[in-house]
Enzyme design. Structure first.
Site, short mmCIF file in Angstrom:
data_model
loop_
_atom_site.label_atom_id
_atom_site.label_comp_id
_atom_site.label_asym_id
_atom_site.label_seq_id
_atom_site.Cartn_x
_atom_site.Cartn_y
_atom_site.Cartn_z
N SER A 183 22.06 125.52 34.05
CA SER A 183 22.08 125.28 32.61
C SER A 183 21.68 126.57 31.90
O SER A 183 20.71 127.21 32.28
CB SER A 183 21.08 124.16 32.30
N LYS A 227 26.62 124.81 32.81
CA LYS A 227 26.35 123.99 31.62
C LYS A 227 25.81 124.91 30.54
O LYS A 227 24.88 125.68 30.77
CB LYS A 227 25.34 122.90 31.94
N LYS A 258 24.27 125.18 26.71
CA LYS A 258 23.68 124.49 25.55
C LYS A 258 24.44 124.92 24.31
O LYS A 258 24.72 126.12 24.13
CB LYS A 258 22.21 124.87 25.40
N ASP A 269 26.17 120.97 26.39
CA ASP A 269 25.08 120.04 26.08
C ASP A 269 24.61 120.27 24.66
O ASP A 269 24.09 121.33 24.33
CB ASP A 269 23.92 120.26 27.06
N GLU A 329 27.69 116.68 26.77
CA GLU A 329 26.46 115.91 26.90
C GLU A 329 25.80 115.73 25.54
O GLU A 329 25.59 116.70 24.81
CB GLU A 329 25.55 116.68 27.87
N ASP A 381 22.45 111.47 27.67
CA ASP A 381 21.18 111.99 28.16
C ASP A 381 20.07 111.33 27.33
O ASP A 381 19.54 110.28 27.71
CB ASP A 381 21.15 113.52 28.07
N LYS A 395 17.34 111.27 34.16
CA LYS A 395 16.09 112.01 34.27
C LYS A 395 15.00 110.97 34.47
O LYS A 395 14.67 110.22 33.54
CB LYS A 395 15.82 112.82 33.00
N GLY A 404 17.27 117.85 34.78
CA GLY A 404 15.99 118.50 35.04
C GLY A 404 15.15 118.55 33.79
O GLY A 404 15.67 118.56 32.67
MG LIG Z 1 20.82 117.23 28.16
#
Ligand SMILES: [Mg+2]
Length: 393
Positions: free
Chosen positions: A162, A188, A190, A215, A238, A263, A287, A315
């Site tokens: 990520s 991934k 952000k 995400d 996400e 998420d 998670k 995570g």
């Molecule tokens: Mg997320």
């Protein structure tokens, strides 16, 4: 103590949560110690919520009357930006609400321990840590790994990486370039308004063929570049909208073919099932600390499996202690997408387990095979980084 009878024998199709609930390994809670630690991070980590340079976390040490010790972690945040809990609220929940009511009590197994706090709402990271500590004790008593105890089916978990919001696209591409050499199976990125379509397009062009996710961390409100994102061939988008924006999420998912991954919205098994029935998404990021523990996570795993929707393990900047439980959970059958499971050394100057785990050249992390959290916990390091300690029993 060997007691293989404690692992239920069920049909291959039996849902994971139902099977785990039947694990009966007595837990006699003697002493509980809660540690608040301050761990320096190797690099700053920036998301839509801000930048962090060090991280507090909470470790729980549950000692069974028979002397077996289970360590577990409540990964925490300073501010209630990702979810409603904070480091301080989790500390309060552990030391005032949850741990005192367990001390001196006996439970038929981890599920009965979890049932003991059914009347208390919320406090998910705290409940997660105590449940994990109980599972650690149980797995040591039975003499099997958590993955075996939970009927995991894989010995290695594929992992992705990520990437936070960077100073520039060039800086992000450099970061990804360096990390992809280590073998990660998925990128991934952000995103936030203004740092999305062009950034993702640049990443996709630079790393063709590598599965790419975005995400949003709830960072968009109402409108977003959904159609443009949909044309990028992403593995998933996400949580683009707020956790409780279920109707709007369903509208977005209905308008694009790229899967939306839940998420922040997946805050409990019931809410996750409702969101999936509404059509809010097609993938769930599990998670365990957000969901309030292993059994709740297994329920979400089972709900998705029944709908033929994949899950993956996210995570929360856990140390190796917390990652051990996540790795065992991610060995369950429906965790079929790469996990956010980068090694603790990426974040922390020093891990709390030795040896720590690492990514292998094939882009996987081995599922721990030893009982307990799966790793050898370094109690002296935990003491070294402990700022505040509470004990009971
Ligand atoms: Mg997320």
């Amino acid at each position: 103590m060997e007691d293989e009878e404690a692992v239920p024998v069920g049909g291959a199709e039996e849902p994971a949560a139902a099977r785990a609930r039947r694990v009966e390994v007595p837990i006699h809670v003697g002493r509980i110690v809660v540690h608040s630690l301050e761990l320096p991070l190797v690099h700053h980590f920036r998301t839509a919520y801000g930048t962090i340079s060090r991280k507090r976390t909470i470790l729980v040490r549950l000692e069974d009357v028979g002397g077996i010790v289970g360590w577990a972690e409540a990964p925490t945040a300073e501010l209630p930006t990702y979810g409603p809990d904070t480091h301080d609220s989790t500390w309060y929940a552990l030391t005032e609400l949850l741990a005192p009511r367990l001390i001196g009590r006996s439970f038929a197994g981890p599920a009965e321990l979890v049932a003991s706090w059914a009347a208390l709402r919320g406090q998910h990271p705290a409940k997660h840590a105590l449940e994990c500590a109980a599972w650690s004790v149980a797995s040591q008593k039975v003499g099997t790994s958590l993955s075996q105890l939970w009927s995991g089916v894989r010995r290695a978990v594929p992992v992705g990486e990520s990437f936070g919001i960077a100073e520039s696209v060039a800086a992000l591409l450099d970061q990804i370039e360096r990390r992809m050499a280590e073998g990660y199976c998925r990128i991934k990125v952000k995103i936030e308004p203004g740092w999305d379509v062009e950034v993702l397009r640049a990443v996709a062009e630079r790393f063709p063929g590598v599965p790419l996710s975005a995400d949003g961390n709830c960072g968009y409100a109402g409108s977003g570049p959904w159609a443009e994102l949909d044309r990028l061939g992403l593995l998933m988008i996400e949580q683009p909208l707020a956790a409780d924006a279920l109707c709007e999420l369903a509208d977005v998912q209905g308008s694009i073919s790229t899967a939306i991954c839940l998420d922040e919205s997946a805050s409990s098994p019931g809410i996750t099932e409702a969101a999936l029935r509404l059509g809010c998404g097609q993938i769930v990021n599990i998670k365990p600390a957000r969901l309030g523990g292993i059994l709740a996570s297994m329920e979400v795993h089972d709900i998705c499996q029944a709908r033929s929707l994949p899950v993956w393990c996210g995570g929360m900047l856990e140390t190796g202690v917390g990652r051990g439980f996540n790795l065992a959970l991610a060995s369950l059958p429906n965790f079929s997408l790469p996990a956010d499971m980068s090694p603790a050394r990426i974040f922390y100057a020093e891990d709390l387990v030795e040896p720590t785990f690492d990514i292998r050249p094939d882009g996987t992390v081995a599922v721990p095979e030893q009982p307990g959290c799966g790793f050898h916990v370094q109690e002296d390091r935990i003491d070294q980084y402990t700022a505040v300690r509470w004990s009971g029993g």
